[in-house]
Design a protein around this motif. Sequence first.
Motif, PDB file in Angstrom:
ATOM      1  N   ILE A  34      40.106 -63.138  35.318  1.00 21.81           N
ATOM      2  CA  ILE A  34      40.950 -62.999  34.130  1.00 21.81           C
ATOM      3  C   ILE A  34      42.412 -62.829  34.514  1.00 21.81           C
ATOM      4  O   ILE A  34      43.309 -63.465  33.939  1.00 21.81           O
ATOM      5  N   VAL A  35      42.679 -61.967  35.510  1.00 18.62           N
ATOM      6  CA  VAL A  35      44.065 -61.729  35.916  1.00 18.62           C
ATOM      7  C   VAL A  35      44.645 -62.955  36.613  1.00 18.62           C
ATOM      8  O   VAL A  35      45.830 -63.273  36.438  1.00 18.62           O
ATOM      9  N   ASP A  36      43.845 -63.661  37.399  1.00 20.03           N
ATOM     10  CA  ASP A  36      44.326 -64.909  38.012  1.00 20.03           C
ATOM     11  C   ASP A  36      44.829 -65.868  36.937  1.00 20.03           C
ATOM     12  O   ASP A  36      45.876 -66.508  37.093  1.00 20.03           O
ATOM     13  N   ARG A  37      44.068 -65.970  35.845  1.00 22.94           N
ATOM     14  CA  ARG A  37      44.453 -66.862  34.756  1.00 22.94           C
ATOM     15  C   ARG A  37      45.739 -66.381  34.081  1.00 22.94           C
ATOM     16  O   ARG A  37      46.627 -67.186  33.770  1.00 22.94           O
ATOM     17  N   ALA A  38      45.852 -65.078  33.861  1.00 26.81           N
ATOM     18  CA  ALA A  38      47.063 -64.526  33.243  1.00 26.81           C
ATOM     19  C   ALA A  38      48.280 -64.770  34.130  1.00 26.81           C
ATOM     20  O   ALA A  38      49.356 -65.160  33.645  1.00 26.81           O
ATOM     21  N   GLU A  39      48.131 -64.555  35.433  1.00 28.57           N
ATOM     22  CA  GLU A  39      49.248 -64.797  36.362  1.00 28.57           C
ATOM     23  C   GLU A  39      49.661 -66.262  36.351  1.00 28.57           C
ATOM     24  O   GLU A  39      50.867 -66.580  36.393  1.00 28.57           O
ATOM     25  N   ASP A  40      48.692 -67.151  36.288  1.00 26.68           N
ATOM     26  CA  ASP A  40      48.997 -68.578  36.264  1.00 26.68           C
ATOM     27  C   ASP A  40      49.779 -68.946  35.005  1.00 26.68           C
ATOM     28  O   ASP A  40      50.748 -69.714  35.057  1.00 26.68           O
ATOM     29  N   LEU A  41      49.370 -68.402  33.852  1.00 28.80           N
ATOM     30  CA  LEU A  41      50.085 -68.673  32.607  1.00 28.80           C
ATOM     31  C   LEU A  41      51.521 -68.162  32.666  1.00 28.80           C
ATOM     32  O   LEU A  41      52.451 -68.840  32.219  1.00 28.80           O
ATOM     33  N   LEU A  42      51.713 -66.976  33.209  1.00 26.92           N
ATOM     34  CA  LEU A  42      53.056 -66.392  33.294  1.00 26.92           C
ATOM     35  C   LEU A  42      53.935 -67.161  34.285  1.00 26.92           C
ATOM     36  O   LEU A  42      55.117 -67.413  34.025  1.00 26.92           O
ATOM     37  N   GLU A  43      53.363 -67.555  35.408  1.00 24.44           N
ATOM     38  CA  GLU A  43      54.138 -68.272  36.428  1.00 24.44           C
ATOM     39  C   GLU A  43      54.625 -69.625  35.927  1.00 24.44           C
ATOM     40  O   GLU A  43      55.725 -70.075  36.275  1.00 24.44           O
ATOM     41  N   ASN A  44      53.832 -70.265  35.092  1.00 19.42           N
ATOM     42  CA  ASN A  44      54.171 -71.618  34.637  1.00 19.42           C
ATOM     43  C   ASN A  44      54.759 -71.649  33.226  1.00 19.42           C
ATOM     44  O   ASN A  44      54.923 -72.730  32.657  1.00 19.42           O
ATOM     45  N   HIS A  45      55.076 -70.488  32.681  1.00 22.37           N
ATOM     46  CA  HIS A  45      55.603 -70.445  31.318  1.00 22.37           C
ATOM     47  C   HIS A  45      57.085 -70.781  31.281  1.00 22.37           C
ATOM     48  O   HIS A  45      57.874 -70.328  32.120  1.00 22.37           O
ATOM     49  N   ASN A  46      57.473 -71.575  30.286  1.00 22.26           N
ATOM     50  CA  ASN A  46      58.884 -71.880  30.032  1.00 22.26           C
ATOM     51  C   ASN A  46      59.504 -70.676  29.330  1.00 22.26           C
ATOM     52  O   ASN A  46      59.186 -70.401  28.170  1.00 22.26           O
ATOM     53  N   THR A  47      60.388 -69.964  29.994  1.00 19.01           N
ATOM     54  CA  THR A  47      60.924 -68.714  29.446  1.00 19.01           C
ATOM     55  C   THR A  47      61.870 -68.934  28.268  1.00 19.01           C
ATOM     56  O   THR A  47      62.311 -67.967  27.652  1.00 19.01           O
ATOM     57  N   ASP A  48      62.191 -70.186  27.967  1.00 19.73           N
ATOM     58  CA  ASP A  48      62.989 -70.457  26.763  1.00 19.73           C
ATOM     59  C   ASP A  48      62.128 -70.417  25.507  1.00 19.73           C
ATOM     60  O   ASP A  48      62.652 -70.444  24.389  1.00 19.73           O
ATOM     61  N   VAL A  49      60.821 -70.349  25.692  1.00 20.63           N
ATOM     62  CA  VAL A  49      59.878 -70.352  24.576  1.00 20.63           C
ATOM     63  C   VAL A  49      59.191 -68.989  24.498  1.00 20.63           C
ATOM     64  O   VAL A  49      58.728 -68.469  25.518  1.00 20.63           O
ATOM     65  N   PRO A  50      59.116 -68.357  23.320  1.00 25.53           N
ATOM     66  CA  PRO A  50      58.427 -67.067  23.196  1.00 25.53           C
ATOM     67  C   PRO A  50      56.964 -67.184  23.613  1.00 25.53           C
ATOM     68  O   PRO A  50      56.339 -68.239  23.474  1.00 25.53           O
ATOM     69  N   LEU A  51      56.420 -66.085  24.090  1.00 23.37           N
ATOM     70  CA  LEU A  51      55.032 -66.065  24.559  1.00 23.37           C
ATOM     71  C   LEU A  51      54.315 -64.836  24.016  1.00 23.37           C
ATOM     72  O   LEU A  51      54.849 -63.723  24.077  1.00 23.37           O
ATOM     73  N   PHE A  52      53.115 -65.047  23.482  1.00 16.49           N
ATOM     74  CA  PHE A  52      52.213 -63.939  23.160  1.00 16.49           C
ATOM     75  C   PHE A  52      51.008 -64.079  24.075  1.00 16.49           C
ATOM     76  O   PHE A  52      50.295 -65.081  24.027  1.00 16.49           O
ATOM     77  N   LEU A  53      50.776 -63.085  24.919  1.00 17.07           N
ATOM     78  CA  LEU A  53      49.664 -63.127  25.867  1.00 17.07           C
ATOM     79  C   LEU A  53      48.731 -61.960  25.575  1.00 17.07           C
ATOM     80  O   LEU A  53      49.129 -60.800  25.647  1.00 17.07           O
ATOM     81  N   TYR A  54      47.492 -62.284  25.230  1.00 16.86           N
ATOM     82  CA  TYR A  54      46.477 -61.265  24.947  1.00 16.86           C
ATOM     83  C   TYR A  54      45.458 -61.278  26.080  1.00 16.86           C
ATOM     84  O   TYR A  54      44.867 -62.319  26.381  1.00 16.86           O
ATOM     85  N   VAL A  55      45.258 -60.124  26.707  1.00 18.85           N
ATOM     86  CA  VAL A  55      44.325 -60.014  27.824  1.00 18.85           C
ATOM     87  C   VAL A  55      43.294 -58.945  27.498  1.00 18.85           C
ATOM     88  O   VAL A  55      43.640 -57.783  27.289  1.00 18.85           O
ATOM     89  N   SER A  56      42.037 -59.345  27.460  1.00 16.52           N
ATOM     90  CA  SER A  56      40.962 -58.413  27.135  1.00 16.52           C
ATOM     91  C   SER A  56      40.077 -58.230  28.362  1.00 16.52           C
ATOM     92  O   SER A  56      39.392 -59.154  28.794  1.00 16.52           O
ATOM     93  N   PHE A  57      40.111 -57.041  28.942  1.00 13.46           N
ATOM     94  CA  PHE A  57      39.355 -56.759  30.150  1.00 13.46           C
ATOM     95  C   PHE A  57      37.911 -56.389  29.832  1.00 13.46           C
ATOM     96  O   PHE A  57      37.630 -55.744  28.826  1.00 13.46           O
ATOM     97  N   GLN A  58      37.006 -56.748  30.718  1.00 12.64           N
ATOM     98  CA  GLN A  58      35.599 -56.397  30.581  1.00 12.64           C
ATOM     99  C   GLN A  58      35.234 -55.149  31.385  1.00 12.64           C
ATOM    100  O   GLN A  58      34.098 -54.684  31.323  1.00 12.64           O
ATOM    101  N   THR A  59      36.183 -54.607  32.112  1.00  9.49           N
ATOM    102  CA  THR A  59      35.849 -53.577  33.097  1.00  9.49           C
ATOM    103  C   THR A  59      35.241 -52.318  32.508  1.00  9.49           C
ATOM    104  O   THR A  59      34.205 -51.860  32.982  1.00  9.49           O
ATOM    105  N   LEU A  60      35.876 -51.738  31.521  1.00 10.19           N
ATOM    106  CA  LEU A  60      35.430 -50.435  31.018  1.00 10.19           C
ATOM    107  C   LEU A  60      34.329 -50.626  29.989  1.00 10.19           C
ATOM    108  O   LEU A  60      34.493 -50.353  28.805  1.00 10.19           O
ATOM    109  N   HIS A  61      33.185 -51.076  30.475  1.00 10.54           N
ATOM    110  CA  HIS A  61      32.067 -51.410  29.602  1.00 10.54           C
ATOM    111  C   HIS A  61      30.816 -51.483  30.465  1.00 10.54           C
ATOM    112  O   HIS A  61      30.883 -51.848  31.640  1.00 10.54           O
ATOM    113  N   GLY A  62      29.678 -51.095  29.895  1.00 10.45           N
ATOM    114  CA  GLY A  62      28.424 -51.296  30.595  1.00 10.45           C
ATOM    115  C   GLY A  62      28.027 -52.757  30.560  1.00 10.45           C
ATOM    116  O   GLY A  62      28.470 -53.504  29.685  1.00 10.45           O
ATOM    117  N   PRO A  63      27.208 -53.246  31.477  1.00 13.08           N
ATOM    118  CA  PRO A  63      26.624 -52.499  32.586  1.00 13.08           C
ATOM    119  C   PRO A  63      27.662 -52.150  33.647  1.00 13.08           C
ATOM    120  O   PRO A  63      28.572 -52.934  33.917  1.00 13.08           O
TER     121      PRO A  63
END
Length: 450
Positions: A34-63
């Motif tokens: 998930i974080v690899d994907r988020a980093e890739d989106l941020l690295e390749n984003h055109n900063t002249d364009v607004p960005l909304f990035l939603y990241v939902s982690f699975q970590t704090l959850h069973g199992p």
Amino acid sequence: IGGDDLYFKDWMDAQAGVGFDFIGMTGNYSLDLIVDRAEDLLENHNTDVPLFLYVSFQTLHGPLEAPPDHMVSDKQILRLNEIPNEERKKFARMLMATDYAIKRITDAVSSAGMDDNTVYIYSSDNGACHLAGGYNAPLRGGKHYLWEGGIRVHSFIYSSMFADTTLKGSRYPGLMHISDWVPTIMHMVSNVSMVPQELDGVSQWPALQMQQKPPRQILVHNVDRWVTMQNGTKEWLAPLDQSRGALRVGDMKLITNEFILPWYSPHEPDEDDEDGSMAEEFQFIQDCEHAPNTGIATFLFNISADPYEQHDLSLDHPEMVVELSQLLNSLASRMEEPRWMAEDSTAVETWIGANNYFCPWLNWNGTTDDLQSAKPDDNTTVPPTGSDDNAEDEVGSEASASGYKRAQSGAKTGSKKTHTAHKKTSKDATATTTTTGTGSKSKKTRHGEA
């Protein structure tokens, strides 16, 4: 992720027909993917364009599955070794891994040159499950239930743009519902005229800046008629004979037809399932969704004065119970019918065929052509159809009654399925009181004008 511990089988993009499949990636911890994907989106984003990035982690959850060593430091491992309970230790390590993931994302924002005009929003989705390494003390109850331990969660907002404003280090005293995030964010980055009027949520942005009083006086925590039941290996959703719900109006909170839950504490060292010796109730540690054998009752609390829900006022104020129940039922009568309640035999057939995983059962064109499905295992069973630091020590029941009367005036309610939140702050952060539905821990990043 992988093997029998695979919890989420697919990661689907919002665009039709575009997806990122976790199947075949056994051996990878989902947090890294998930974080690899988020980093890739941020690295390749055109900063002249607004960005909304939603990241939902699975970590704090069973199992519970302990993250790999590269996500925790040697110092953190020493601290983890001080935790005697194995489930609690795994949960703590997963929390540390979440911190690791957040740092990678904030570093990626900085590297992309977007740090000066980015707003970070961090929010939880629900209280912890005491059978999966988490607990909510001193709040009562936990995940899946309408006690504060299940619905009051942490949230904060951070931005370097707040450094020289009244937002820095402030704590927000108002009520905030998860549905309020959309209008609040839209208001923050544009103007209030951009917020659709038909939304359940209200913009909290002026109140967060202390420009006006908090706009929300009413919260619908939840209303439904279903509960998860279990008998041995069988599990199903069972209908209740009455609405199970909770409503907050001003200081007062009504809980109707809810299971009577205690105040959970951290488990003792021997209260884990490493050697299979744990009591039967602790064998199902995944999600705390099974209905307890504790009876059902209705409660009334002055939640401002009694956030730990120790003093039930329902017998002292029966008229308030009636009034709030009528309001809850009135609001419930206007709810949209959940789409998942529509009966479709192909859904349960696909669910069984996928070994009890929830996955798409229709193609984009509404057909079942070429959908992957496996025959159910012989053992597959078919379910039957059908903490506020400023809290006062005493309960102000008289003040609460007047607070309830004041709050009855036409405030917008929350959405159909809601939760409240705990207020917590840190340096340069604004703490909010937020509520959510089911899901994973989430972090939202907004780049653009603010």
